[in-house]
Design a protein around this motif. Structure first.
Motif, PDB file in Angstrom:
ATOM      1  N   LEU A  97       8.849   4.521   7.903  1.00  0.00           N
ATOM      2  CA  LEU A  97       8.040   4.630   6.687  1.00  0.00           C
ATOM      3  C   LEU A  97       7.696   6.081   6.390  1.00  0.00           C
ATOM      4  CD1 LEU A  97       5.644   1.583   7.062  1.00  0.00           C
ATOM      5  CD2 LEU A  97       7.561   1.810   5.488  1.00  0.00           C
ATOM      6  N   ALA A 112       8.708   8.124   3.021  1.00  0.00           N
ATOM      7  CA  ALA A 112       7.746   8.860   2.199  1.00  0.00           C
ATOM      8  C   ALA A 112       8.189  10.316   2.050  1.00  0.00           C
ATOM      9  CB  ALA A 112       6.356   8.780   2.818  1.00  0.00           C
ATOM     10  N   LEU A 130      10.995  10.518  -0.492  1.00  0.00           N
ATOM     11  CA  LEU A 130      10.498  10.411  -1.865  1.00  0.00           C
ATOM     12  C   LEU A 130       9.876  11.711  -2.349  1.00  0.00           C
ATOM     13  CD1 LEU A 130       8.817   6.889  -2.023  1.00  0.00           C
ATOM     14  CD2 LEU A 130      10.871   7.640  -3.221  1.00  0.00           C
ATOM     15  N   SER A 141       6.005  -1.660 -12.098  1.00  0.00           N
ATOM     16  CA  SER A 141       5.624  -2.316 -10.845  1.00  0.00           C
ATOM     17  C   SER A 141       4.255  -2.969 -10.894  1.00  0.00           C
ATOM     18  CB  SER A 141       5.697  -1.319  -9.681  1.00  0.00           C
ATOM     19  OG  SER A 141       7.042  -1.000  -9.423  1.00  0.00           O
ATOM     20  N   THR A 172       2.030  -3.878  -3.183  1.00  0.00           N
ATOM     21  CA  THR A 172       2.215  -2.587  -2.519  1.00  0.00           C
ATOM     22  C   THR A 172       3.673  -2.348  -2.156  1.00  0.00           C
ATOM     23  OG1 THR A 172      -0.009  -2.760  -1.616  1.00  0.00           O
ATOM     24  CG2 THR A 172       1.470  -1.189  -0.556  1.00  0.00           C
ATOM     25  N   ASN A 173       4.286  -3.343  -1.559  1.00  0.00           N
ATOM     26  CA  ASN A 173       5.671  -3.202  -1.130  1.00  0.00           C
ATOM     27  C   ASN A 173       6.609  -3.065  -2.322  1.00  0.00           C
ATOM     28  OD1 ASN A 173       8.398  -4.227  -0.160  1.00  0.00           O
ATOM     29  ND2 ASN A 173       7.260  -3.975   1.758  1.00  0.00           N
ATOM     30  N   TYR A 188       5.955  -1.778  -5.269  1.00  0.00           N
ATOM     31  CA  TYR A 188       5.787  -0.433  -5.839  1.00  0.00           C
ATOM     32  C   TYR A 188       6.612   0.582  -5.054  1.00  0.00           C
ATOM     33  CZ  TYR A 188       3.627   4.110  -6.631  1.00  0.00           C
ATOM     34  OH  TYR A 188       3.421   5.438  -6.883  1.00  0.00           O
ATOM     35  N   GLN A 189       6.472   0.580  -3.729  1.00  0.00           N
ATOM     36  CA  GLN A 189       7.210   1.518  -2.894  1.00  0.00           C
ATOM     37  C   GLN A 189       8.715   1.287  -2.993  1.00  0.00           C
ATOM     38  OE1 GLN A 189       5.323   0.688   0.847  1.00  0.00           O
ATOM     39  NE2 GLN A 189       3.766   2.264   0.557  1.00  0.00           N
ATOM     40  N   ASP A 190       9.122   0.023  -3.018  1.00  0.00           N
ATOM     41  CA  ASP A 190      10.537  -0.289  -3.086  1.00  0.00           C
ATOM     42  C   ASP A 190      11.134   0.085  -4.442  1.00  0.00           C
ATOM     43  OD1 ASP A 190      12.867  -1.546  -1.693  1.00  0.00           O
ATOM     44  OD2 ASP A 190      12.770  -2.872  -3.451  1.00  0.00           O
ATOM     45  N   LEU A 203      10.259   2.668  -6.237  1.00  0.00           N
ATOM     46  CA  LEU A 203      10.497   4.112  -6.165  1.00  0.00           C
ATOM     47  C   LEU A 203      11.760   4.411  -5.364  1.00  0.00           C
ATOM     48  CD1 LEU A 203       6.879   5.492  -5.650  1.00  0.00           C
ATOM     49  CD2 LEU A 203       8.240   5.441  -7.754  1.00  0.00           C
ATOM     50  N   ARG A 204      11.968   3.662  -4.279  1.00  0.00           N
ATOM     51  CA  ARG A 204      13.190   3.829  -3.493  1.00  0.00           C
ATOM     52  C   ARG A 204      14.420   3.495  -4.323  1.00  0.00           C
ATOM     53  NH1 ARG A 204      16.887   0.564  -2.736  1.00  0.00           N
ATOM     54  NH2 ARG A 204      15.474  -1.170  -3.086  1.00  0.00           N
TER      55      ARG A 204
END
Length: 195
Positions: free
Chosen positions: A5, A9, A12, A96, A163-164, A166-168, A170-171
């Motif tokens: 993780l 980060a 990103l 998201s 949460t997941n 949103y992060q995914d 961006l990935r």
């Protein structure tokens, strides 16, 4: 898992760091012989920034390169680079708000649909028990505990999914943009010997 993780980060934020470095170079040394290259790399980096507060944009920087160095190989590449497809991390983050919509925006339809279905199921597990509890005024703890467990489970899954997702998202956008840049550079390999 924690290490991966942290690396995610860092990946990103790499473009944000690159923007800071190139902007600082151009600000402190406006006549640097690396100015054209800095503008070219800055144009690509602006497509992936996630930190707010940067004043430039990809097209503005590419236009500055074309205007400042007309006829150069990098100016020709910048003109072509403006046409290269890309996705905005800011747009993916905004989408998201609905888990899975950021992935759908990035072209990952299956991933987005699964996340959307999980969010719908979790919202149902949260809302339905709440409505039932509100309508039935004669509930006591022995009758209400399944509703309470269902609501808590729904809220927990929904929070994790938000949460997941949103992060995914961006990935997913970062990977789309990296593929686009790689395809652009492969297509213009003979023109980029100055890079």
């Amino acid at each position: 898992v924690a290490g991966s993780l942290d690396l995610f980060a860092l990946r990103l934020k790499t473009n944000d760091g690159a923007i800071q470095i190139w902007e600082t170079l151009l600000d402190r040394n406006p006549t640097t012989p690396l100015r054209a290259l800095a503008l070219y790399r800055l144009g690509w980096a602006y497509r992936n920034h996630i930190v707010t507060g940067f004043v430039g944009s990809s097209d503005v920087v590419f236009d500055a390169l074309v205007k400042g160095y007309p006829g150069s190989e990098l100016a020709a590449l910048a003109t072509a680079a403006k046409q290269a497809p890309y996705k905005s991390p800011t747009t993916a983050a905004a989408w998201s708000i609905l888990p899975g919509a950021g992935q759908i925006y990035a072209g990952e339809y299956r991933n987005g649909t699964i996340r959307l279905a999980i969010a719908a199921a979790a919202a149902t597990a949260l809302i339905v028990p709440s409505v039932i509890a509100y309508q039935r005024h004669d509930l006591d703890i022995s009758d209400a505990w399944p509703l309470l467990v269902s609501g808590i489970a729904g809220a927990t899954v929904l929070a994790v999914d938000y949460t997941n997702s949103y992060q995914d998202a961006l990935r997913a956008v970062l990977e789309v943009n990296e593929r686009s840049e790689r395809a652009f550079e492969d297509a213009h390999r003979s023109e980029k010997h100055t890079l």
